[in-house]
Design a protein around this motif. Structure first.
Motif, short mmCIF file in Angstrom:
data_model
loop_
_atom_site.label_atom_id
_atom_site.label_comp_id
_atom_site.label_asym_id
_atom_site.label_seq_id
_atom_site.Cartn_x
_atom_site.Cartn_y
_atom_site.Cartn_z
N UNK A 83 0.82 -1.22 0.00
CA UNK A 83 0.00 0.00 0.00
C UNK A 83 0.85 1.27 0.00
N UNK A 84 1.91 1.27 0.85
CA UNK A 84 2.79 2.44 0.94
C UNK A 84 3.49 2.67 -0.39
N UNK A 85 3.95 1.57 -0.96
CA UNK A 85 4.67 1.63 -2.24
C UNK A 85 3.77 2.25 -3.32
N UNK A 86 2.53 1.76 -3.41
CA UNK A 86 1.60 2.27 -4.42
C UNK A 86 1.22 3.72 -4.11
N UNK A 87 1.02 4.00 -2.83
CA UNK A 87 0.65 5.35 -2.40
C UNK A 87 1.72 6.36 -2.82
N UNK A 88 2.98 6.00 -2.58
CA UNK A 88 4.08 6.89 -2.94
C UNK A 88 4.20 7.07 -4.45
N UNK A 89 4.04 5.97 -5.19
CA UNK A 89 4.17 6.07 -6.66
C UNK A 89 3.13 7.02 -7.24
N UNK A 90 1.91 6.98 -6.69
CA UNK A 90 0.79 7.68 -7.33
C UNK A 90 0.37 8.94 -6.57
N UNK A 91 1.00 9.20 -5.42
CA UNK A 91 0.63 10.40 -4.65
C UNK A 91 -0.74 10.29 -4.00
N UNK A 92 -1.09 9.09 -3.58
CA UNK A 92 -2.40 8.87 -2.94
C UNK A 92 -2.35 9.35 -1.49
N UNK A 93 -3.36 10.14 -1.05
CA UNK A 93 -3.34 10.68 0.32
C UNK A 93 -3.39 9.58 1.39
N UNK A 94 -2.89 9.93 2.56
CA UNK A 94 -2.77 9.03 3.72
C UNK A 94 -4.05 8.32 4.12
N UNK A 95 -5.18 9.08 4.10
CA UNK A 95 -6.43 8.50 4.61
C UNK A 95 -7.04 7.50 3.65
N UNK A 96 -6.48 7.43 2.44
CA UNK A 96 -7.02 6.50 1.45
C UNK A 96 -6.27 5.17 1.52
N UNK A 97 -7.01 4.10 1.81
CA UNK A 97 -6.42 2.77 1.74
C UNK A 97 -6.37 2.34 0.28
N UNK A 98 -5.32 1.62 -0.07
CA UNK A 98 -5.24 1.04 -1.41
C UNK A 98 -5.68 -0.41 -1.27
N UNK A 99 -6.86 -0.71 -1.77
CA UNK A 99 -7.43 -2.05 -1.58
C UNK A 99 -6.89 -3.02 -2.62
N UNK A 100 -6.96 -2.63 -3.88
CA UNK A 100 -6.51 -3.54 -4.94
C UNK A 100 -6.20 -2.75 -6.20
N UNK A 101 -5.56 -3.44 -7.13
CA UNK A 101 -5.36 -2.89 -8.47
C UNK A 101 -6.05 -3.85 -9.43
N UNK A 102 -6.88 -3.33 -10.31
CA UNK A 102 -7.46 -4.16 -11.35
C UNK A 102 -6.62 -4.00 -12.60
N UNK A 103 -6.07 -5.10 -13.10
CA UNK A 103 -5.42 -5.07 -14.40
C UNK A 103 -6.47 -5.40 -15.44
N UNK A 104 -6.43 -4.69 -16.55
CA UNK A 104 -7.47 -4.85 -17.58
C UNK A 104 -6.83 -4.79 -18.96
N UNK A 105 -7.32 -5.63 -19.88
CA UNK A 105 -6.85 -5.57 -21.25
C UNK A 105 -7.49 -6.65 -22.10
N UNK A 106 -7.14 -6.63 -23.39
CA UNK A 106 -7.64 -7.69 -24.27
C UNK A 106 -6.90 -8.98 -23.97
N UNK A 107 -7.66 -10.08 -23.90
CA UNK A 107 -7.12 -11.36 -23.44
C UNK A 107 -6.03 -11.90 -24.37
#
Ligand SMILES: Cc1cc2nc3c(=O)[nH]c(=O)nc-3n(C[C@H](O)[C@H](O)[C@H](O)COP(=O)(O)O)c2cc1C
Length: 176
Positions: A130-154
Motif C-alpha cells: 500500500x505504501x509503495x503504491x501510495x508513494x508512486x501515485x501520490x495517494x493521500x494518507x487517509x485512502x487505503x489502497x485495496x486492490x489494483x485491477x489489471x485490464x486488457x484484451x485477453x
C-alpha cells in the motif's frame, strides 16, 4: 457483447496476460461508470479510483509485491481502487463491490481483468504494498489502497466455470 448475466458469470475468469492493444477510451469510461454506480454503505461512496495507462507506471505498479502482481505489468490499463477509511467503516466492502462491478463491466466489453490485492500485502523488503503504491501515485494518507485491477484484451484462454462443480455444500437451506 451483452450475453446474459449468467453466461457472463460462467465465462468470467481471471485473465493475467493481455495483448498490447490499448483499451478504447469509451470502454475505460464505461468501466469507471460501473464502479461509480456500485452500491455503498450509507451511500458514502468512500472509494476513489486512479486510472493508469502509462507503461512505465504499470511496470512499477507490477512490482508492488513479489508474487501475483505481474498481470499489472502485462496490462495496458490498471485501475487502482482506493477507499477513504475516514468516510465509512465499510470501506473495504465499498471498494470491493466497486471493483467487482468494474470487473463485470470489463468482462461484458470482452476484456479480461484480474484483481491484484494490495491491502495487507508486502514487498520483499517488508514495505507494505500500500505504501509503495501510495508513494508512486501520490495517494493521500487517509485512502487505503485495496486492490489494483489489471485490464486488457485477453492473451490467454481460460476454461469457463464448470457449473456442475459448484460448492453447493457451502449453501445451507433454512438454517446451518
Ligand atoms: C480478494 C481477491 C484478491 C485477489 N488477489 C489476487 C492477486 O493478488 N493476484 C492475482 O493474480 N489474482 C488475484 N485474485 C484472483 C484470484 O486468484 C481468482 O479470482 C481465483 O483464483 C479464481 O479464479 P477465476 O477468477 O479465474 O475464477 C484475487 C481475487 C480476489 C477476489
Amino acid at each position: 457483447m451483452m450475453e446474459n448475466l449468467h453466461e457472463l458469470l460462467i465465462n468470467r475468469r481471471s485473465i493475467r496476460r493481455y495483448t498490447n492493444a490499448p483499451v478504447d477510451a469509451d470502454d475505460v469510461r464505461l468501466i469507471l461508470e460501473a464502479g461509480l454506480m456500485a452500491p455503498t454503505s450509507k451511500n458514502a461512496r468512500s472509494w476513489q479510483f486512479v486510472v493508469v495507462e502509462e507503461p512505465e507506471m504499470l511496470a512499477l505498479l507490477g512490482q508492488c509485491k513479489p508474487n501475483y502482481a505481474t498481470s499489472v505489468a502485462n496490462a495496458p490499463l490498471a485501475i487502482v481502487v482506493t477507499a477513504d477509511m475516514t468516510k465509512s467503516e465499510a470501506w473495504i466492502e465499498d471498494a470491493s463491490v466497486a471493483a467487482s462491478f468494474m470487473m463485470l463491466q470489463a468482462a461484458d466489453l470482452g476484456l479480461g481483468s484480474c484483481w491484484v490485492e494490495v491491502r495487507d500485502r508486502y514487498r520483499e523488503d517488508g514495505e507494505p504494498s500500500e505504501e509503495y503504491v501510495r508513494n508512486l501515485l501520490g495517494i493521500p494518507e487517509e485512502m487505503a489502497v485495496v486492490c489494483i485491477l489489471s485490464v486488457g484484451y485477453k492473451d490467454e484462454t481460460r476454461r469457463p466455470i464448470d457449473t456442475t462443480k459448484l460448492l453447493w455444500e457451502k449453501v445451507h437451506a433454512g438454517k446451518w
